[in-house]
Design an enzyme around this catalytic site. Structure first.
Site, PDB file in Angstrom:
ATOM      1  N   ASP A 156       7.986 -48.831  17.384  1.00  0.00           N
ATOM      2  CA  ASP A 156       7.257 -47.918  18.372  1.00  0.00           C
ATOM      3  C   ASP A 156       5.895 -47.866  17.965  1.00  0.00           C
ATOM      4  O   ASP A 156       4.742 -47.798  18.806  1.00  0.00           O
ATOM      5  CB  ASP A 156       7.912 -46.435  18.237  1.00  0.00           C
ATOM      6  CG  ASP A 156       7.961 -46.034  16.819  1.00  0.00           C
ATOM      7  OD1 ASP A 156       8.205 -46.618  15.932  1.00  0.00           O
ATOM      8  OD2 ASP A 156       7.888 -44.631  16.713  1.00  0.00           O
ATOM      9  N   TYR A 157       5.448 -47.749  16.787  1.00  0.00           N
ATOM     10  CA  TYR A 157       4.178 -47.575  16.217  1.00  0.00           C
ATOM     11  C   TYR A 157       3.223 -48.842  16.519  1.00  0.00           C
ATOM     12  O   TYR A 157       2.166 -48.887  17.028  1.00  0.00           O
ATOM     13  CB  TYR A 157       4.379 -47.396  14.437  1.00  0.00           C
ATOM     14  CG  TYR A 157       2.690 -47.347  14.026  1.00  0.00           C
ATOM     15  CD1 TYR A 157       2.308 -46.064  13.929  1.00  0.00           C
ATOM     16  CD2 TYR A 157       2.454 -48.245  13.116  1.00  0.00           C
ATOM     17  CE1 TYR A 157       1.073 -45.930  13.564  1.00  0.00           C
ATOM     18  CE2 TYR A 157       1.022 -48.171  12.626  1.00  0.00           C
ATOM     19  CZ  TYR A 157       0.525 -46.950  12.791  1.00  0.00           C
ATOM     20  OH  TYR A 157      -0.638 -46.934  11.985  1.00  0.00           O
ATOM     21  N   SER A 158       3.903 -49.974  15.967  1.00  0.00           N
ATOM     22  CA  SER A 158       3.290 -51.487  16.110  1.00  0.00           C
ATOM     23  C   SER A 158       2.849 -51.566  17.711  1.00  0.00           C
ATOM     24  O   SER A 158       1.755 -52.018  18.254  1.00  0.00           O
ATOM     25  CB  SER A 158       3.968 -52.387  15.600  1.00  0.00           C
ATOM     26  OG  SER A 158       3.362 -53.592  15.804  1.00  0.00           O
TER      27      SER A 158
END
Length: 273
Positions: A156-158
């Site tokens: 999700d972050y990347s």
């Protein structure tokens, strides 16, 4: 285009802590006319206000939930009513979950993209028209080296930081194509020692060190004033771009060699409410 911070009105999202706080303080030391802090953390925001005011700086704190589109709009309108303009918009607020893909909930993914990506559109939409009208201004996107390469436990972050990178590149292209001489800057740092990535470890600290907030903040402000449009920290991390031209199996082996996908193995992160 060089963007002097002296005399500028600078808005920093996520300015109550971490790199956002250091950039707000640093911009004041460099002569910013007024620094505006947006954050959901009232105690932290007010503490930064007191610190900046202690050495004579001019600063305002606005409590705003960057996951709430209406809150962003109403707070942005209030800023323009109070101060008239924003010259430098630094989109710094961010969040990380650090979960394995199958442990992520829809709420996790929605929250990550809401803060790391969608907020960029909502804040920029408010302040860009004034910059275009005046013919000057800067939009700064604090993304991540995770916007250059996918990392384990960061699906999700990347992905949100890849989106932030695409946002910045496309905005820059659109402004250039339309003949608008405004400045944009994309910042893609490796892990920063803010607490958000507590537990993260790096395999080769001489090449890929955990970065310190004050040093990163200073380099970002330097880049704004120098008119740079891209900043990757540390410089070695920029080599990730070259890995993209390699066959996928070789790319993955090199990422393993540098320990990129093991960095999150002991991640704990900052506790949040």
């Amino acid at each position: 285009m060089r963007i002097p911070l002296a005399g500028a009105i600078v808005l920093v999202t996520g300015g109550a802590s971490g790199i956002g706080k250091e950039m707000a303080i640093g911009a004041t030391h460099r002569g910013a006319k007024h620094v505006i802090i947006w954050d959901i953390d009232e105690d932290g925001g007010e503490a930064v206000v007191r610190e900046i005011e202690s050495f004579g700086g001019h600063v305002s704190f606005y409590h705003v939930n960057l996951l709430d589109p209406e809150a962003i709009t109403s707070t942005g309108e209030q800023v323009l009513a109070d101060l008239g303009r924003v010259d430098v918009l630094i989109n710094s607020a961010g969040i990380v979950t650090g979960k394995h893909f199958l442990d992520l909930t829809d709420d996790d993914v929605t929250r990550t993209f809401g803060l790391n990506t969608f907020a960029l559109y909502r804040t920029t939409r408010i302040f860009l028209p004034g910059m275009l009208e005046r013919g000057k201004g800067s939009v700064v996107t604090i993304a991540s080296a995770a916007g250059l390469v996918g990392v384990a436990r960061q699906t999700d972050y990347s992905a949100s930081k890849f989106a932030a990178t695409g946002f910045n590149e496309s905005l820059r292209a659109e402004l250039h194509h339309s003949g608008h001489d405004l400045h944009t800057l994309i910042v893609q740092p490796y892990y920063i020692n803010t607490g958000m990535f507590d537990g993260v470890e790096t395999k080769y600290s001489s090449l890929l060190p955990i970065l310190e907030t004050d040093e990163v903040a200073a380099k970002v402000l330097d880049a704004i004033e120098a008119g740079r449009q891209s900043l990757v920290l540390p410089p070695f991390a920029a080599l990730i771009k070259l890995l993209k031209i390699l066959p996928v199996p070789l790319h993955d082996k090199l990422c393993d060699l540098f320990g990129i996908n093991s960095t999150m193995d002991d991640f704990t992160g900052r506790k949040r409410n």
